[in-house]
Design a protein around this motif. Sequence first.
Motif, PDB file in Angstrom:
ATOM      1  N   THR A 244       0.468   4.111   1.655  1.00  0.00           N
ATOM      2  CA  THR A 244      -0.177   4.217   2.959  1.00  0.00           C
ATOM      3  C   THR A 244       0.503   5.287   3.813  1.00  0.00           C
ATOM      4  O   THR A 244       1.585   5.785   3.494  1.00  0.00           O
TER       5      THR A 244
ATOM      6  N   ALA B  77      -1.631  -1.090   9.639  1.00  0.00           N
ATOM      7  CA  ALA B  77      -3.056  -1.314   9.864  1.00  0.00           C
ATOM      8  C   ALA B  77      -3.271  -2.782  10.185  1.00  0.00           C
ATOM      9  O   ALA B  77      -2.575  -3.651   9.642  1.00  0.00           O
TER      10      ALA B  77
ATOM     11  N   ASP C 169      -3.241  -5.324   7.471  1.00  0.00           N
ATOM     12  CA  ASP C 169      -2.008  -5.471   6.697  1.00  0.00           C
ATOM     13  C   ASP C 169      -0.898  -6.171   7.474  1.00  0.00           C
ATOM     14  O   ASP C 169       0.081  -6.632   6.875  1.00  0.00           O
TER      15      ASP C 169
END
Length: 269
Positions: free
Chosen positions: A2, A172, A175
Amino acid sequence: MTVFDKSERLIWAGQGAAYAGSFAKLCAYAVPQLLDAAEVGPGSRVLDVGTGPGTVAAAACARGATVTAVDAEPTMVELAMQAAPAADVRVAALPRLPFTDGEFDAVVANFVLNHVGRPKMALAELRRVVRPNGWIALTIWAVPPAAGQTLIGRAIQAAGAVRPPHLPAGLAPDDDFPRDDSGLTGLMDAAGLSEAVCETLRWDHHASADEWWSGPASGVAFGGQLVQSQTPRIRAEIKRHFDLFSAEFAGEDGLLRLPHAALLARARR
């Protein structure tokens, strides 16, 4: 990987020695409790994920365990090899570890989950490499933070520092998870682990003001990168506020007494 993970790699690049001389002593506090939670003892096959300068790996070796340790940052791995010469130390990172299913009796991760972009995926990988009924034990920083944890952040905010574009705002929403007992045990349940339990560790970390400032001054961690990215004027203002706020924690011996709080959780595969 990510955006958060990529940023973490950049933040920690080359920071092994600076971390070892500043925040590593703070994170070492939880090591005995972490190893107890994972039931690490003589003959245990232990994986230490995110070993940093090797504090956990060395302590596990001292208990008679057979230790493998990994870290994403090569300068940390170099230090860990020196600290734990009996351990198998190598460069590797979550969420993909170079080990077979069920290879370890226990897996430990000391203040690591707060440095990964997808915590549930990371926990699922830890679950994969531990044997059935083996323990996974980990620590993360608690939210809301204790007063000592906010000292540097308060100084940064008071100085009017601006977040640079290379530092992400956080995980995010899909997450992230609550950094409390129920949030962490819930994440472990969601990753397929069982018998998840969590407790809060509280302690006062003792350090000189110079030692505590050396971390952000050297660019260690998110706060350090934030400090280093500012103009000279703002950096001076951050240091001025740091000195001002530090007085709140000063002891008679001249050391700061910095209250901290962390979550210690464990669960079985």
